[in-house]
Design an enzyme around this catalytic site. Structure first.
Site, short mmCIF file in Angstrom:
data_model
loop_
_atom_site.label_atom_id
_atom_site.label_comp_id
_atom_site.label_asym_id
_atom_site.label_seq_id
_atom_site.Cartn_x
_atom_site.Cartn_y
_atom_site.Cartn_z
N CYS A 45 0.70 -1.23 0.03
CA CYS A 45 0.17 -0.11 -0.12
C CYS A 45 0.79 1.44 0.09
O CYS A 45 1.81 1.28 0.40
CB CYS A 45 -0.75 0.09 1.14
SG CYS A 45 -1.86 -1.42 1.50
N ASP A 46 0.34 2.28 -0.51
CA ASP A 46 0.88 3.53 -0.53
C ASP A 46 0.04 4.67 -0.48
O ASP A 46 -1.14 4.50 -1.49
CB ASP A 46 2.15 3.64 -1.52
CG ASP A 46 2.80 5.07 -1.08
OD1 ASP A 46 3.85 4.93 -0.58
OD2 ASP A 46 2.66 6.14 -1.98
N SER A 47 0.14 5.78 0.17
CA SER A 47 -0.92 7.01 0.10
C SER A 47 -0.23 8.12 -0.38
O SER A 47 1.02 8.70 0.34
CB SER A 47 -1.45 7.03 1.39
OG SER A 47 -2.39 5.73 1.84
#
EC number: 3.6.1.9
Length: 500
Positions: A162-164
């Protein structure tokens, strides 16, 4: 049995989102160089990083993180699959009672009896020295062929990266890392509306298939004051989160509204994760391993709740490393993962690991003589059971992995023992029935070198110890008991592999 999920992140909010949705993941940090990953992807597309959209960026980084963990598990599986030698299994709870010779004219003096160790001192120390333990032996490759594990899995484990990032006025924001950057960003954000993008990449280890995507939501911020900003920064919360704010923490009070996926703002979009599972032909409900309304520490996946430090010291399991008698608190960031938990054993004590446990006894050989010169030892953290003693790196086996795979994974996570640099040459399984501990014997591969170090807070130190010095260390009770046999077997294995 549920399909295991590996989360390529140490983010507590992401873990909490999964746990509240019925999934207790195994945590494996990717250690990806994010700027380098973006630069490489941009070059492949013939553009600059600034020309990449925010959706492209979060998807690229999510995939880089998932791929890094995928390759790490491939190395574990390959080393385990290439294991050679014998697996010896010892059954200490079936050993003969030396104080009770067999009766009768034709009885054997080595007749075995089931011993109730719960009524003996050995129940507390797990010290089986002085008794003859029945053993069996079989080739490791025979065991691997019939054991469940990474190499034989038809589906899973699933690896989720995941990455935001936060987009405001056309500018992408990641983590600010510093007070100055956070202050400047928070002032620009007040009264404004921005977009929070979260990229996901899901990899099925068994097939290598990949699914990826991104979610986003609009975030409307309130007109908070400069004093609010300073107090918020003082909490430390905005420094290491994308966009310098959180929905589920202190920052939630300054968010007036959200349009879109709220879980994506926390860092993990459950609807997106479910859709990606569907793309891989997997039902999201097959990942459930936590009961409804059950705290993480009491979940089925986590096993029985771990005793408190006070209980550890009171029971004597951790007292040897803490002569002052003061309660030593484990690090707050320690979390339960699938396979963690205590097992009530027939020997009268509790053992850690609902699937059993295992560790690596890694040896270094002299290039000329082939003889063992050093072994990797772990100086155990003061807060752990028998804290302050020396043993080998290892821990509880996770769901879906074999004892050898678990030992390889744990020894890398704890001690930086890289699986691609070692070869497994044998194992010893101490089998108590409902629980077992597997010691995996390994050598550095010829021409390879392992540089051990403490990768987490479970160790005070990790080092190569001269083999003749091992008995002089204050050893974990089980290691002290087993060491004479382990030393003899290492010498035998080294002789058998001389020249290899």
């Amino acid at each position: 049995m549920s399909i295991p999920l590996i989360l390529a992140s140490k983010s507590k909010p992401r873990r909490d989102v999964l746990n509240s949705a019925g999934v207790c993941p195994t945590i494996r940090v990717s250690h990806v160089d994010e700027p380098a990953a973006l630069e490489e992807a941009a070059q492949e597309q013939g553009v600059t990083v600034d020309e990449l959209s925010i959706e492209q960026r979060v998807t690229i980084l999510a995939q880089a993180k998932a791929q890094a963990v995928y390759h790490a598990y491939q190395a574990v599986a390959a080393t385990a699959a290439a294991a050679t030698g014998e697996r010896i299994v010892g059954y200490p709870l079936k050993t003969a009672k030396p104080e009770e010779p067999a009766r009768g004219k034709h009885a054997s003096a080595t007749q075995t009896h089931a011993i109730d160790y719960s009524k003996a001192a050995v129940a507390t120390t797990r010290d089986f020295s002085g008794v003859q333990i029945p053993t069996t032996s079989e080739p490791i490759d025979t065991v691997i062929a019939r054991q469940p594990g990474l190499t034989h899995s038809a589906v899973g484990p699933l690896i989720l990266g995941c990455d935001s990032m936060f987009l405001l006025d056309g500018e992408c924001y990641g983590k600010p890392h510093s007070v100055e950057v956070a202050r400047e960003r928070l002032r620009r954000m007040r009264g404004a509306t921005g977009e929070l993008w979260t990229g996901h990449c899901l990899i099925d280890f068994a097939s290598g298939r990949v699914a990826r995507g991104a979610s986003h939501a609009l975030v409307h911020f309130s007109n908070y004051t400069d004093d609010d900003i300073e107090r918020y920064i003082a909490t430390g919360e905005p420094l290491e989160v994308a966009g310098s704010f959180t929905l589920e923490g202190f920052g939630g009070a300054f968010i007036d509204g959200i349009e879109g996926d709220p879980h994506g703002i926390i860092g993990l979009s459950l609807p997106l994760a479910r859709r990606l599972c569907g793309e891989l032909g997997i039902q999201w409900t097959d990942l459930w391993n936590v009961g409804r309304g059950v705290p993480e520490s009491e979940s089925k996946a986590a096993g029985s709740a771990k005793p408190t430090p006070a209980e550890e010291l009171k029971s004597g399991r951790g007292a040897s490393g803490n002569p002052s008698g003061k309660v030593i608190i484990p690090p707050a960031e320690n979390v339960h993962q699938p396979g963690d938990g205590w097992i009530d054993c027939a020997c009268g004590r509790k053992h850690w690991g609902t699937n059993g446990a295992s560790g690596i006894l890694l040896a270094r050989r002299d290039p000329s003589s082939g003889e063992v010169t050093h072994v990797v030892m772990q100086h155990r953290a003061a807060w752990s059971a028998e804290g302050g003693t020396w043993g080998i790196p290892g821990g509880a086996s996770a769901d879906g992995e074999s004892p050898i795979e678990g030992a390889l994974r744990e020894s890398y996570e704890e001690a930086n023992i890289t699986p691609e640099d070692i070869e497994v040459v044998g194992s010893y399984r101490e089998d108590h029935g409902p629980w077992a501990y597997t010691t995996v014997f390994a050598f550095e591969k010829p021409g390879h070198s392992v540089e051990p170090k403490a990768n987490d807070d479970e160790s005070m130190n990790i080092e190569w110890v001269p083999i003749d010095d091992v008995p002089n260390r204050r050893l974990l009770t089980a290691m002290k008991t087993d060491w004479p046999n382990f030393r003899a077997r290492l010498d035998h294995l080294a002789a058998a592999h001389r020249g290899a």
